[in-house]
Design a protein around this motif. Structure first.
Motif, short mmCIF file in Angstrom:
data_model
loop_
_atom_site.label_atom_id
_atom_site.label_comp_id
_atom_site.label_asym_id
_atom_site.label_seq_id
_atom_site.Cartn_x
_atom_site.Cartn_y
_atom_site.Cartn_z
N GLU A 151 0.83 -1.21 0.00
CA GLU A 151 0.00 0.00 0.00
C GLU A 151 0.86 1.26 0.00
N SER A 152 1.93 1.25 0.76
CA SER A 152 2.85 2.39 0.80
C SER A 152 3.47 2.63 -0.57
N ALA A 153 3.86 1.56 -1.24
CA ALA A 153 4.44 1.69 -2.58
C ALA A 153 3.42 2.25 -3.56
N LYS A 154 2.20 1.73 -3.53
CA LYS A 154 1.15 2.22 -4.43
C LYS A 154 0.81 3.67 -4.12
N ASN A 155 0.84 4.04 -2.85
CA ASN A 155 0.53 5.42 -2.47
C ASN A 155 1.52 6.42 -3.07
N THR A 156 2.74 6.00 -3.34
CA THR A 156 3.71 6.88 -3.99
C THR A 156 3.19 7.28 -5.37
N VAL A 157 2.69 6.32 -6.13
CA VAL A 157 2.14 6.61 -7.45
C VAL A 157 0.86 7.42 -7.33
N ILE A 158 0.00 7.05 -6.39
CA ILE A 158 -1.26 7.77 -6.20
C ILE A 158 -0.98 9.24 -5.89
N ARG A 159 0.00 9.50 -5.01
CA ARG A 159 0.36 10.89 -4.68
C ARG A 159 0.87 11.64 -5.91
N SER A 160 1.68 10.97 -6.74
CA SER A 160 2.21 11.65 -7.92
C SER A 160 1.10 11.94 -8.93
N ILE A 161 0.16 11.02 -9.08
CA ILE A 161 -0.98 11.26 -9.96
C ILE A 161 -1.79 12.44 -9.44
N ALA A 162 -2.07 12.45 -8.15
CA ALA A 162 -2.84 13.55 -7.55
C ALA A 162 -2.13 14.89 -7.75
N GLU A 163 -0.82 14.88 -7.64
CA GLU A 163 -0.03 16.11 -7.77
C GLU A 163 -0.06 16.66 -9.19
N THR A 164 -0.18 15.80 -10.19
CA THR A 164 -0.12 16.27 -11.57
C THR A 164 -1.49 16.43 -12.23
N MET A 165 -2.56 16.13 -11.54
CA MET A 165 -3.89 16.19 -12.15
C MET A 165 -4.34 17.59 -12.51
N ASP A 166 -3.67 18.61 -11.98
CA ASP A 166 -4.02 19.97 -12.37
C ASP A 166 -3.81 20.18 -13.87
N LEU A 167 -2.94 19.38 -14.49
CA LEU A 167 -2.74 19.46 -15.94
C LEU A 167 -4.04 19.18 -16.69
N TYR A 168 -4.92 18.39 -16.09
CA TYR A 168 -6.16 18.00 -16.72
C TYR A 168 -7.36 18.75 -16.15
N GLY A 169 -7.08 19.76 -15.36
CA GLY A 169 -8.15 20.61 -14.84
C GLY A 169 -8.89 20.03 -13.66
N VAL A 170 -8.28 19.10 -12.94
CA VAL A 170 -8.95 18.53 -11.77
C VAL A 170 -8.09 18.72 -10.53
N THR A 171 -8.73 18.62 -9.39
CA THR A 171 -8.07 18.85 -8.12
C THR A 171 -7.29 17.62 -7.66
N PRO A 172 -6.36 17.83 -6.72
CA PRO A 172 -5.61 16.68 -6.18
C PRO A 172 -6.51 15.61 -5.57
N SER A 173 -7.61 16.00 -4.93
CA SER A 173 -8.48 14.98 -4.33
C SER A 173 -9.12 14.10 -5.41
N ILE A 174 -9.44 14.69 -6.55
CA ILE A 174 -9.97 13.91 -7.66
C ILE A 174 -8.85 13.03 -8.22
N GLY A 175 -7.64 13.55 -8.24
CA GLY A 175 -6.48 12.76 -8.67
C GLY A 175 -6.24 11.57 -7.76
N ARG A 176 -6.44 11.76 -6.44
CA ARG A 176 -6.29 10.64 -5.51
C ARG A 176 -7.34 9.57 -5.80
N LEU A 177 -8.55 10.02 -6.11
CA LEU A 177 -9.60 9.06 -6.46
C LEU A 177 -9.19 8.27 -7.70
N TYR A 178 -8.72 8.98 -8.72
CA TYR A 178 -8.30 8.28 -9.94
C TYR A 178 -7.16 7.31 -9.63
N GLY A 179 -6.17 7.75 -8.89
CA GLY A 179 -5.04 6.89 -8.55
C GLY A 179 -5.47 5.65 -7.78
N THR A 180 -6.38 5.84 -6.86
CA THR A 180 -6.91 4.71 -6.08
C THR A 180 -7.64 3.74 -7.00
#
Length: 186
Positions: free
Chosen positions: A11-40
């Motif tokens: 889970e810790s390893a997967k969370n690294t990718v989830i955090r990076s997805i959340a951090e970059t989702m602003d490129l697509y016009g969405v918030t980090p919380s929506i990015g966390r949902l997508y990553g999850t």
């Protein structure tokens, strides 16, 4: 290492990718919380209901509903049917190439249409203005300069239109091939 510790490490390893997805989702016009949902959802093997997502991420149901709708609008999540379930089920898009094409082509097509429509309208208006016999020389020079600028800018929009066509046809891969998939041993 116990099974619980192993699962926590995973889970810790997967969370690294989830955090990076959340951090970059602003490129697509969405918030980090929506990015966390997508990553999850990206790591999920099965579809999830809104209630399951809400519980997993600790968000309210209205916030979760808004997030899912935002991801559906940019083709990163879709509704699926699950036998025996009366609730809507959702899965994330796992193919980044497919998502990239859908998202960026849609944006580029919108940019081309809006700007070429505006350029064509402006060209017509400026040409009408230039037909006036009593047009002030300074206004004429500015109008001609503006007409040249917008005419020159159409090259970009026609190029962008061709780029979108190359994505839709797959010709882009002749220029920029998709690399071989990595294997776990690499």
């Amino acid at each position: 290492m116990s099974k619980k510790e192993q699962l926590e490490a995973l889970e810790s390893a997967k969370n690294t990718v989830i955090r990076s997805i959340a951090e970059t989702m602003d490129l697509y016009g969405v918030t980090p919380s929506i990015g966390r949902l997508y990553g999850t959802m990206y790591f999920r093997r099965e579809s999830m209901t809104l209630d399951e997502m809400k519980d997993e991420l600790g968000m309210s149901k209205p916030s979760m509903s808004t997030a899912v709708r935002a991801l559906q609008e940019i083709d990163m999540m879709k509704k699926t049917w699950s036998k025996g379930s009366r609730k809507d089920q959702f899965v994330s898009e796992k193919d980044f190439f497919k998502f990239f094409f859908q998202f960026f082509c849609k944006m580029w097509e919108r940019e081309v249409k809006i700007n070429l429509d505006a350029i064509n309208q402006t060209r017509t208006e400026i040409k009408e203005l230039l037909k006036q016999n009593d047009l002030d020389e300074e206004v004429r020079e500015e109008a001609e300069h503006s007409l040249k600028l917008i005419t020159d800018s159409t090259h970009y929009y026609y190029w962008l239109e061709d780029l979108v066509k190359s994505f839709h046809s797959g010709d882009i891969f002749d220029l920029v091939p998709i690399p071989e998939k990595e294997t776990e041993s690499e």
